[in-house]
Design a protein around this motif. Structure first.
Motif, PDB file in Angstrom:
ATOM      1  N   TRP A  96      30.645  31.145  32.341  1.00 57.71           N
ATOM      2  CA  TRP A  96      29.359  31.463  32.947  1.00 57.71           C
ATOM      3  C   TRP A  96      28.295  31.796  31.900  1.00 57.71           C
ATOM      4  N   ALA A  97      27.078  31.385  32.193  1.00 66.17           N
ATOM      5  CA  ALA A  97      25.931  31.753  31.366  1.00 66.17           C
ATOM      6  C   ALA A  97      25.650  33.254  31.511  1.00 66.17           C
ATOM      7  N   VAL A  98      24.804  33.804  30.639  1.00 67.32           N
ATOM      8  CA  VAL A  98      24.463  35.227  30.679  1.00 67.32           C
ATOM      9  C   VAL A  98      22.950  35.399  30.745  1.00 67.32           C
ATOM     10  N   ASP A  99      22.538  36.565  31.268  1.00 68.22           N
ATOM     11  CA  ASP A  99      21.114  36.880  31.279  1.00 68.22           C
ATOM     12  C   ASP A  99      20.747  37.593  29.980  1.00 68.22           C
ATOM     13  N   ALA A 100      19.521  38.119  29.901  1.00 69.22           N
ATOM     14  CA  ALA A 100      19.048  38.728  28.664  1.00 69.22           C
ATOM     15  C   ALA A 100      19.842  39.961  28.292  1.00 69.22           C
ATOM     16  N   GLN A 101      20.462  40.636  29.262  1.00 72.87           N
ATOM     17  CA  GLN A 101      21.260  41.828  28.994  1.00 72.87           C
ATOM     18  C   GLN A 101      22.724  41.507  28.726  1.00 72.87           C
ATOM     19  N   GLY A 102      23.084  40.261  28.771  1.00 71.16           N
ATOM     20  CA  GLY A 102      24.462  39.868  28.524  1.00 71.16           C
ATOM     21  C   GLY A 102      25.342  39.888  29.754  1.00 71.16           C
ATOM     22  N   ASN A 103      24.766  40.093  30.926  1.00 73.58           N
ATOM     23  CA  ASN A 103      25.535  40.075  32.166  1.00 73.58           C
ATOM     24  C   ASN A 103      25.801  38.636  32.603  1.00 73.58           C
ATOM     25  N   GLU A 104      26.990  38.382  33.118  1.00 73.08           N
ATOM     26  CA  GLU A 104      27.363  37.032  33.532  1.00 73.08           C
ATOM     27  C   GLU A 104      26.571  36.583  34.762  1.00 73.08           C
ATOM     28  N   LYS A 105      26.135  35.362  34.729  1.00 73.67           N
ATOM     29  CA  LYS A 105      25.483  34.738  35.888  1.00 73.67           C
ATOM     30  C   LYS A 105      26.522  33.829  36.552  1.00 73.67           C
ATOM     31  N   VAL A 106      27.440  34.467  37.304  1.00 79.13           N
ATOM     32  CA  VAL A 106      28.562  33.746  37.900  1.00 79.13           C
ATOM     33  C   VAL A 106      28.041  32.624  38.792  1.00 79.13           C
ATOM     34  N   GLY A 107      28.571  31.416  38.574  1.00 83.34           N
ATOM     35  CA  GLY A 107      28.119  30.246  39.319  1.00 83.34           C
ATOM     36  C   GLY A 107      27.218  29.340  38.508  1.00 83.34           C
ATOM     37  N   THR A 108      26.731  29.854  37.365  1.00 79.82           N
ATOM     38  CA  THR A 108      25.889  29.062  36.465  1.00 79.82           C
ATOM     39  C   THR A 108      26.669  28.804  35.184  1.00 79.82           C
ATOM     40  N   LEU A 109      27.054  27.557  34.943  1.00 75.17           N
ATOM     41  CA  LEU A 109      27.875  27.216  33.788  1.00 75.17           C
ATOM     42  C   LEU A 109      27.048  27.167  32.520  1.00 75.17           C
ATOM     43  N   PHE A 110      27.629  27.626  31.400  1.00 73.18           N
ATOM     44  CA  PHE A 110      26.949  27.416  30.120  1.00 73.18           C
ATOM     45  C   PHE A 110      27.184  25.980  29.691  1.00 73.18           C
ATOM     46  N   PHE A 111      26.208  25.406  29.009  1.00 71.29           N
ATOM     47  CA  PHE A 111      26.226  23.979  28.732  1.00 71.29           C
ATOM     48  C   PHE A 111      26.655  23.642  27.312  1.00 71.29           C
ATOM     49  N   LEU A 112      26.098  24.347  26.301  1.00 71.55           N
ATOM     50  CA  LEU A 112      26.414  24.002  24.922  1.00 71.55           C
ATOM     51  C   LEU A 112      27.907  24.200  24.653  1.00 71.55           C
ATOM     52  N   PRO A 113      28.555  23.282  23.928  1.00 70.87           N
ATOM     53  CA  PRO A 113      29.999  23.400  23.678  1.00 70.87           C
ATOM     54  C   PRO A 113      30.371  24.706  22.994  1.00 70.87           C
ATOM     55  N   GLY A 114      30.930  25.637  23.766  1.00 73.24           N
ATOM     56  CA  GLY A 114      31.454  26.876  23.225  1.00 73.24           C
ATOM     57  C   GLY A 114      30.442  27.828  22.629  1.00 73.24           C
ATOM     58  N   LYS A 115      29.167  27.550  22.794  1.00 70.03           N
ATOM     59  CA  LYS A 115      28.141  28.368  22.162  1.00 70.03           C
ATOM     60  C   LYS A 115      27.259  28.979  23.248  1.00 70.03           C
ATOM     61  N   LEU A 116      27.564  30.220  23.561  1.00 71.65           N
ATOM     62  CA  LEU A 116      26.868  30.924  24.634  1.00 71.65           C
ATOM     63  C   LEU A 116      25.542  31.473  24.117  1.00 71.65           C
ATOM     64  N   THR A 117      24.468  31.210  24.835  1.00 71.42           N
ATOM     65  CA  THR A 117      23.143  31.657  24.408  1.00 71.42           C
ATOM     66  C   THR A 117      22.497  32.522  25.478  1.00 71.42           C
ATOM     67  N   TYR A 118      21.557  33.353  25.011  1.00 72.39           N
ATOM     68  CA  TYR A 118      20.720  34.115  25.925  1.00 72.39           C
ATOM     69  C   TYR A 118      19.621  33.181  26.456  1.00 72.39           C
ATOM     70  N   PRO A 119      18.911  33.591  27.504  1.00 73.87           N
ATOM     71  CA  PRO A 119      17.845  32.731  28.046  1.00 73.87           C
ATOM     72  C   PRO A 119      16.788  32.322  27.014  1.00 73.87           C
TER      73      PRO A 119
END
Length: 347
Positions: A268-291
């Motif tokens: 799951w992607a994260v918001d600016a505070q690092g909380n998971e946005k369950v249901g929204t997949l992160f796209f970059l291969p293995g590299k989680l980014t803030y908004p």
């Protein structure tokens, strides 16, 4: 067949829907490829279905098979040449020869569940975090305190450190795998008339749902066997199998990616505070980014398995037909002449 025929080994190395079994007769050889890709070097035997040489029998409904015979060693090579060097499996499908007088109608159905078994045990989030810090033990200076190792391991990834300290643990098995199922419904009509005509008709519907989403196979089969004894000397018949296969090919890399990812990461992607946005997949291969595009976790280049599954759906629809027609003349009880015309179509 494996338990009743010496030297025959049958195995399945994949849990994907619709994948058949690998059959090896008297060990590995090198002339014929795997049944799913005959051009590859391997040890798959030659299949002969009702007199027609085939590369596999995955298109058949098991209920249509009357018997299977195995030719090994020189006996197969003598008849079929180099194509039979890995053995020959002769498959005879049901015809009307064994049908009883009158009309017989039967319906068989079966249902089964599939689950992944014998999976390797993965590290927990706490175990992975300790393992990850070991990579920095050789850093300068040579002796590092636990707090220094944690700082090095979590450098530029405060979210990773936060998750490690909070006991975070994500189960990638649970995210990627699902329960599968197999189902087979089969209707059979057979009989024999006073005129010498015997018949066997079968309709089959098979479904196979894999252990990963978008992985499924549906098979529809029609079987017709006719035999007509014209008189004591002449007889004729036809045997035809038609199969329609609808394959939905899911990802063949998702499980491999799930093995590689840290339990301190989730899909799951994260918001600016690092909380998971369950249901929204992160796209970059293995590299989680803030908004804002800055790195939240930058530790791997492995693709998000759920993203891989969502973008790896394609369908493959095929028809396969195999059949034969024969005419037989038997002038004496111990002597007969039989001519057979065989056909095969794949599209």
């Amino acid at each position: 067949m494996q338990g009743s025929t010496p030297g025959v080994q049958i195995s399945s190395s994949t849990g994907r829907a619709g994948d058949g079994f690998k059959v090896v007769i008297r060990g590995n050889n090198s002339l014929i490829g795997d049944s799913s890709n005959p051009s590859l070097v391997g040890s798959s035997p030659l299949y002969v279905v009702d007199g027609v040489p085939m590369d596999g029998i995955d298109f058949l409904n098991p209920q249509d098979i009357a018997r299977m015979d195995v030719l090994k060693d020189a006996s197969s090579a003598a008849i079929y040449g180099s194509r039979g060097s890995n053995g020959v499996i002769i498959v005879t499908t049901k015809s009307g020869t064994s049908a009883k007088a009158g009309i017989s109608v039967t319906f068989d159905t079966s249902y089964g569940n599939k689950v992944a078994t014998r999976l390797p045990k993965m590290m927990s989030g706490e175990e992975w975090w300790k393992f990850h810090q070991v990579a920095y033990m050789s850093a300068t200076p040579l002796t590092q305190t636990p707090s220094q190792l944690a700082t090095l391991a979590g450098n530029q990834s405060p979210l990773l450190v936060s998750r490690a300290n909070s006991g975070y643990n994500f189960d990638w098995y649970d995210a990627v795998l699902q329960s599968g199922m197999t189902e087979n419904n089969y209707l059979n009509i057979s009989g024999r008339s006073d005129s010498g005509l015997s018949y066997n008709i079968g309709f089959g519907i098979q479904s196979d749902r894999g252990l990963i989403e978008n992985d499924a196979t549906d098979k529809y089969s029609f079987k017709l066997g006719l035999n007509h004894k014209i008189n004591d000397k002449f007889s004729t018949g036809v045997n035809v199998t038609i199969a329609r296969l609808n394959n939905q090919l899911g990802s063949d890399l998702a499980m491999q990616d799930a093995f590689r990812l840290s339990p301190l990461m989730s899909p799951w992607a994260v918001d600016a505070q690092g909380n998971e946005k369950v249901g929204t997949l992160f796209f970059l291969p293995g590299k989680l980014t803030y908004p804002d595009g800055s790195w939240a976790i930058n530790k791997t280049s492995t693709v998000n398995p759920l993203m891989e599954i969502a973008n790896s759906s394609q369908t493959e629809n095929t028809w396969q037909t195999v059949g034969n027609a024969y005419f037989q003349y038997q002038p004496l009880k111990w002597l007969s002449f039989k001519t057979t015309f065989v056909c095969r179509n794949y599209e």
